[in-house]
Design a protein around this motif. Structure first.
Motif, short mmCIF file in Angstrom:
data_model
loop_
_atom_site.label_atom_id
_atom_site.label_comp_id
_atom_site.label_asym_id
_atom_site.label_seq_id
_atom_site.Cartn_x
_atom_site.Cartn_y
_atom_site.Cartn_z
N PHE A 65 0.75 -1.27 0.07
CA PHE A 65 0.09 -0.06 -0.17
C PHE A 65 0.85 1.24 0.13
N ILE A 66 0.33 1.97 -0.81
CA ILE A 66 1.10 3.59 -0.83
C ILE A 66 0.11 4.49 -0.14
N VAL A 126 -3.88 4.74 -0.74
CA VAL A 126 -4.75 5.05 0.13
C VAL A 126 -4.43 6.29 0.67
N SER A 127 -5.38 7.44 0.60
CA SER A 127 -4.94 8.89 1.05
C SER A 127 -5.62 9.04 2.35
N GLU A 128 -5.38 10.15 2.93
CA GLU A 128 -5.87 10.45 4.29
C GLU A 128 -7.46 10.50 4.42
N ASP A 132 -4.67 15.34 -4.26
CA ASP A 132 -3.82 14.27 -3.00
C ASP A 132 -2.52 14.00 -3.95
N PRO A 133 -1.47 13.91 -3.19
CA PRO A 133 -0.28 13.43 -4.05
C PRO A 133 -0.17 12.08 -4.75
N GLY A 134 -1.41 11.42 -4.39
CA GLY A 134 -1.59 10.08 -5.26
C GLY A 134 -1.56 10.32 -6.82
N ALA A 135 -1.78 11.29 -7.35
CA ALA A 135 -1.96 11.58 -8.40
C ALA A 135 -0.60 11.49 -9.39
#
Length: 234
Positions: free
Chosen positions: A35-36, A89-91, A99-102
């Motif tokens: 998981f990131i 998974v973001s906050e 979100d930095p997940g991009a």
């Protein structure tokens, strides 16, 4: 064959997972070991809450937030490239949206890894749905400038675009600065501009109200230190 990258939405607060997340998500989570995440502690808590049978100690976590350099997260997809599924998974809310997940999604696309977004709550879209504003033309502007003069200039520009382009303008603020933002909006915008404030969406104490600026004056909402979305429209 490369694994897949699942973008896994998180509840917007302590809302029950059953209320806002489909059971399909739980099944996907059960099959992932890498998981990131934005924050390991909150991610572990969410994963255990969404899937009580999961063995947290069997999982590997990679931290991705605004402080993570590209040199560090450049190797985060190694498990997917080796054939294993991974999850982002973001906050709170949907990964890769404000979100930095991009960054990881973009990297996965470049590497030819299948990116799969799962269904879940987005405070931005939920606020837009309830606002009564234009849902066909809208812009999410993220955080506005902190400097008071720059923010006033930005608010007036967003208001101008809302009127001239018939476009809903959406933005956010750090929860502890919500009331300052509210005051700046009332000071900067014209009386007949509409403002919607959506706070604690899907959570206890949910607050979503749309009024003209003139009607908000003398009606200060209790949104201090509460996650909120601000929308303005003509």
């Amino acid at each position: 064959m490369a694994g897949r990258l699942f973008l896994i939405p998180v509840t917007l607060g302590d809302t029950s997972c059953d209320r806002v997340l489909p059971s399909f998500n739980r099944n996907v989570i059960a099959g992932i070991r890498h998981f990131i995440v934005e924050d390991v502690r909150s991610a572990r808590r969410f994963l255990k809450r969404s899937n009580p049978d999961i063995v947290i100690d069997d999982l590997t976590f990679y931290v991705l937030n605004e402080h993570t350099s590209e040199q560090v997260y450049g190797c985060y997809l190694s498990a997917a490239l080796a054939g294993e599924d991974m999850g982002v998974v973001s906050e709170a809310g949907c990964p890769a949206v404000a979100d930095p997940g991009a960054n990881i999604a973009a990297m996965a696309q470049k590497e030819g890894i299948e990116v799969i977004p799962l269904v879940g709550p987005s405070s931005i879209l939920l606020a837009l749905m309830a606002s009564g504003f234009n849902g066909q033309k809208f812009t999410f502007n993220g955080y506005l400038p902190i400097d008071s003069a720059e923010r006033t200039k930005c608010l007036r520009n967003l208001e101008k675009r809302a009127w001239s382009e018939d476009t809903t303008q959406i933005f956010i603020e750090a929860p502890y600065r919500n009331l300052r933002m509210f005051d700046d909006i009332l000071m900067s915008c014209r009386p007949d501009t509409k403002l919607c404030i959506a706070a604690n969406i899907t959570c206890e104490g949910e607050f979503i109200r749309t009024k003209c600026i003139r009607d908000w004056k003398g009606c200060r909402p209790d949104i201090n230190k509460i996650p909120a979305i601000f929308l303005i429209y003509k």
